[in-house]
Design an enzyme around this catalytic site. Structure first.
Site, short mmCIF file in Angstrom:
data_model
loop_
_atom_site.label_atom_id
_atom_site.label_comp_id
_atom_site.label_asym_id
_atom_site.label_seq_id
_atom_site.Cartn_x
_atom_site.Cartn_y
_atom_site.Cartn_z
N TYR A 1 -9.08 38.09 48.49
CA TYR A 1 -8.75 37.78 47.08
C TYR A 1 -7.35 37.22 47.02
O TYR A 1 -6.45 37.75 47.68
CB TYR A 1 -8.85 39.04 46.22
CG TYR A 1 -10.05 39.00 45.30
CD1 TYR A 1 -10.21 37.96 44.40
CD2 TYR A 1 -11.03 39.99 45.35
CE1 TYR A 1 -11.31 37.90 43.57
CE2 TYR A 1 -12.13 39.94 44.52
CZ TYR A 1 -12.27 38.89 43.63
OH TYR A 1 -13.36 38.82 42.80
N GLU B 1 -5.66 35.66 43.82
CA GLU B 1 -5.25 35.11 42.52
C GLU B 1 -3.81 34.61 42.57
O GLU B 1 -2.94 35.29 43.13
CB GLU B 1 -5.34 36.19 41.43
CG GLU B 1 -6.66 36.21 40.72
CD GLU B 1 -7.58 37.28 41.27
OE1 GLU B 1 -7.43 37.59 42.48
OE2 GLU B 1 -8.40 37.79 40.52
N ASP C 1 -12.84 11.27 35.88
CA ASP C 1 -13.70 12.16 36.65
C ASP C 1 -14.32 11.31 37.76
O ASP C 1 -15.26 10.55 37.52
CB ASP C 1 -14.78 12.74 35.72
CG ASP C 1 -15.77 13.62 36.46
OD1 ASP C 1 -15.80 13.57 37.70
OD2 ASP C 1 -16.52 14.34 35.78
N THR D 1 -15.37 16.42 42.37
CA THR D 1 -16.03 17.39 43.24
C THR D 1 -15.72 16.98 44.67
O THR D 1 -15.28 15.86 44.94
CB THR D 1 -17.55 17.41 43.01
OG1 THR D 1 -18.04 16.08 43.00
CG2 THR D 1 -17.90 18.09 41.70
N LYS E 1 -19.71 15.17 47.23
CA LYS E 1 -20.58 13.98 47.11
C LYS E 1 -20.16 12.95 48.16
O LYS E 1 -20.38 13.18 49.34
CB LYS E 1 -20.53 13.45 45.68
CG LYS E 1 -21.03 14.48 44.66
CD LYS E 1 -21.08 13.92 43.26
CE LYS E 1 -21.66 14.90 42.26
NZ LYS E 1 -20.65 15.76 41.60
N ARG F 1 -19.33 22.36 48.49
CA ARG F 1 -19.48 22.37 47.03
C ARG F 1 -18.19 22.91 46.45
O ARG F 1 -17.77 24.01 46.78
CB ARG F 1 -20.65 23.29 46.61
CG ARG F 1 -21.96 22.99 47.27
CD ARG F 1 -22.43 21.59 46.97
NE ARG F 1 -22.86 21.47 45.61
CZ ARG F 1 -24.09 21.13 45.22
NH1 ARG F 1 -25.02 20.88 46.12
NH2 ARG F 1 -24.39 21.01 43.96
#
Ligand code: DSN
Length: 413
Positions: free
Chosen positions: A52, A54, A198, A224, A227, A233
């Site tokens: 973790y 953060e 985008d 992203t 692609k 992903r």
């Protein structure tokens, strides 16, 4: 892949092996899909999943961060170099959450935003009423020219002057032409709007220097990473340095808690791969393949929206072939060819059963398919459409697709 441990979970193992077979034997023409390298896949399955973290490098809310910081810093450095970006946030979990963070960073609920209509090639998160973007913000939409299929920049300017949006969104999911980023910027400057690109679909082609890059001069850009960029992903956001604090705050703590450090490691790997000279060769071949695909289809009387392509995808209006988008998708699935149904500009039919299909070349190009192979692919595609009511013929085509595809190994399988 060799699943030494996973093979003990029979149900999941069986499904994954079946998917490997499907990917090896089938033809992947979905424009947003690709095959990540084994290195990317390895990074995604590593122990960074256990952490973790953060916060941001040097400023975390948990202990034990020295190696996670190395991963994140490296990913940021590579993304900055690849896209010529002033500031990079690599933590967004995927495209829509990244776009949500962008809106949160620059807008208040109810603010006006200008985006491309979904049926003209825009994305759900660019203001569609069923999506959070359309629910929280006041989107007005522009379209493509009915004759040419190109974004109508005069219309964009006219709507922008009339509506005075706080932000203009460009960059699309089903648009095959180069985007006039500089004109968008001029229009936005004239009306005092933020510019948001985008580039999820074309990031790999932009990174390779084959399409124009909005990153150095747009206020904010999301993409992203899976692609044309061929990574895991996930997503990243890039922005001008002056917006770094508000973008970072919007991602964490605004939108997300802990980042997915294993995915961030895989993003760093993919960004590193994209910096290599061979990635440019790959990206160039994606575009060459798409152009050949568009030409071959046009020769067989398929109606390509805008008449062709400048990037990795094309949208076909299937109306003259007597099969709608959903029917085409299902028919092609029967022979092992994957495509995605797609709306066409001003589609009289709904998105669930639209008039077109969208094809793309990133995945077949990763497998090493080139111009002559694309000609074969188009002939298989066309034979399938012609044979729609002939089960025996479709079975023959399926065998042909399989034999053809097995000549081109899938990375990671
Ligand atoms: N689902 C992606 C696509 O297919 O274009 C966009 O998010």
């Amino acid at each position: 892949m060799d699943y030494k441990y996973l093979s003990k979970d029979e149900g999941i193992y069986k499904a994954i092996k079946a998917e490997e077979k499907r990917q090896s034997e089938g033809m992947e023409l979905i424009a947003s899909e690709n095959y990540a390298s084994p290195v990317v896949l390895e990074a995604m399955g590593c122990v960074l999943n256990n952490k973790y973290s953060e916060g941001y490098p040097g400023h975390r809310y948990y202990g034990g961060q020295e190696f996670v910081d190395d991963v994140e810093n490296l990913a940021i450095k590579r993304a900055k170099k690849l896209f010529n970006a002033e500031h990079v946030n690599i933590q967004p979990l995927s495209g829509s959450p990244a776009n949500a963070a962008v809106y949160m960073a620059f807008l208040k609920p109810g603010d006006k935003v200008l985006g491309l209509k979904l049926d003209h090639g825009g994305h759900l998160s660019h203001g569609h009423p069923v999506n959070f973007s359309g629910m929280l913000y006041n989107f007005v939409q522009y379209g493509v020219d009915a004759e040419t299929g190109y974004v109508d920049m005069d219309e964009v300017a006219e709507i922008a002057r009339q509506e005075k949006p706080k932000m203009i969104v460009a960059g699309y999911s089903a648009y095959s032409r180069e985007i006039e980023w500089e004109k968008f910027k001029q229009i936005a400057d004239e009306v005092g709007a933020f510019t948001f690109a985008d580039i999820a679909h074309t990031a790999g082609l932009i990174a390779a220097g084959l399409l124009n890059n909005p990153v150095p001069f747009f206020d904010v850009v999301s993409t992203t990473t899976h692609k044309t960029l061929r990574g895991p992903r996930g997503a990243i956001i890039m922005c001008l340095e002056k917006y770094a604090p508000q973008v970072d705050r919007a991602v964490f703590p605004g939108m997300q808690g802990g980042p997915h450090d294993h995915i961030n490691a895989a993003k760093a790997v993919a960004l590193g791969e994209a910096l290599k000279p061979e990635f440019k060769v790959y990206a160039r071949q994606i575009i060459t393949n798409a152009k050949v695909m568009a030409e071959e289809l046009a020769n067989k009387d398929y109606k390509i929206i805008s008449g062709g392509t400048d990037n990795h995808l094309l949208v076909i209006d299937m109306t003259n072939k007597g099969v709608a988008g959903k029917e085409t998708e299902i028919l092609l699935d029967k022979v092992g060819i994957s495509v995605s149904r797609s709306t066409i500009p001003n589609d009289p039919n709904p998105p669930m059963n639209p008039s077109g299909v969208r094809l793309g070349t990133p995945a077949i190009t990763t497998r090493g398919m080139r111009e002559k192979d694309v000609i074969k692919i188009v002939s298989l595609f066309d034979k399938t459409i012609i044979s729609k009511n002939k089960a025996a013929e479709l079975n023959k085509i399926k065998k042909e697709v399989k034999e053809f595809c097995l000549r081109f190994p899938v990375p990671g399988i």
